[in-house]
Design a protein around this motif. Structure first.
Motif, PDB file in Angstrom:
ATOM      1  N   GLY A  55       0.784  -1.222   0.000  1.00 48.89           N
ATOM      2  CA  GLY A  55       0.000   0.000   0.000  1.00 48.89           C
ATOM      3  C   GLY A  55       0.816   1.272   0.000  1.00 48.89           C
ATOM      4  N   ALA A  56       2.082   1.192  -0.364  1.00 45.16           N
ATOM      5  CA  ALA A  56       2.932   2.386  -0.346  1.00 45.16           C
ATOM      6  C   ALA A  56       2.490   3.379  -1.414  1.00 45.16           C
ATOM      7  N   ALA A  57       2.535   4.659  -1.062  1.00 42.61           N
ATOM      8  CA  ALA A  57       2.247   5.710  -2.035  1.00 42.61           C
ATOM      9  C   ALA A  57       3.439   5.887  -2.976  1.00 42.61           C
ATOM     10  N   PHE A  58       4.658   5.671  -2.456  1.00 41.96           N
ATOM     11  CA  PHE A  58       5.869   5.755  -3.272  1.00 41.96           C
ATOM     12  C   PHE A  58       6.954   4.921  -2.617  1.00 41.96           C
ATOM     13  N   PRO A  59       7.698   4.137  -3.329  1.00 44.17           N
ATOM     14  CA  PRO A  59       7.462   3.752  -4.716  1.00 44.17           C
ATOM     15  C   PRO A  59       6.300   2.783  -4.817  1.00 44.17           C
ATOM     16  N   ARG A  60       5.512   2.935  -5.842  1.00 43.76           N
ATOM     17  CA  ARG A  60       4.357   2.056  -6.061  1.00 43.76           C
ATOM     18  C   ARG A  60       4.829   0.762  -6.696  1.00 43.76           C
ATOM     19  N   ALA A  61       4.358  -0.323  -6.157  1.00 49.61           N
ATOM     20  CA  ALA A  61       4.700  -1.635  -6.707  1.00 49.61           C
ATOM     21  C   ALA A  61       3.411  -2.303  -7.160  1.00 49.61           C
ATOM     22  N   GLY A  62       3.251  -2.466  -8.448  1.00 50.80           N
ATOM     23  CA  GLY A  62       2.034  -3.059  -8.975  1.00 50.80           C
ATOM     24  C   GLY A  62       2.107  -4.557  -9.156  1.00 50.80           C
TER      25      GLY A  62
END
Length: 139
Positions: A55-62
């Motif tokens: 759920g990190a805003a940055f860095p986003r891991a998809g």
């Protein structure tokens, strides 16, 4: 030191806790790893460790990312840092930061290698949290 198929040493410095270090040594394999957004895949006596999307805003891991595969008795170190939002509401743009160090042992590592020894595999995914070039040089 707990015993188990997979032992995890999780070290977290969280801005929300004034960067007070929290350190936990946990055994329990898949359930423990899942709580840390890690995935374990067992292939014979080896274990592959992957980082799940979080759920990190940055860095986003998809997508999930393979970190390392450990033979029995080996230790891996994963380092990362993240910026999180307190809420998804645009009305509250507040952030908090986390800096992670996670050690994973496939089986019982000799002596205190999990806590203090040199790991067999190292992945350092720390980034500049405001978008610039990645951080370099620290292990």
């Amino acid at each position: 030191m707990p015993t188990g198929d997979v032992v995890v040493h999780d070290v977290l410095a969280d801005e929300a806790a004034s960067y007070t270090l929290r350190s936990d040594v946990l055994a329990g394999g898949v359930s423990i790893a899942r709580s840390l957004t890690l995935w374990l895949a067992f292939e014979g006596s080896a274990v592959t460790v992957e980082r799940l999307p979080g759920g990190a805003a940055f860095p986003r891991a998809g997508v999930s990312t393979r970190l390392f595969t450990l033979a029995h008795g080996q230790v891996g170190r994963y380092r990362a840092n993240f910026r999180f939002r307190f809420t998804d509401c645009a009305c509250d743009p507040s952030w908090y930061y986390e800096d992670w160090v996670v050690h994973v042992s496939n089986g019982n590592a000799a002596g205190d290698r999990l806590l203090r020894g040199e790991p067999d595999c190292v992945v350092d995914n720390r980034v500049h949290l405001y978008g610039g070039p990645a951080r370099r040089g620290n292990r």
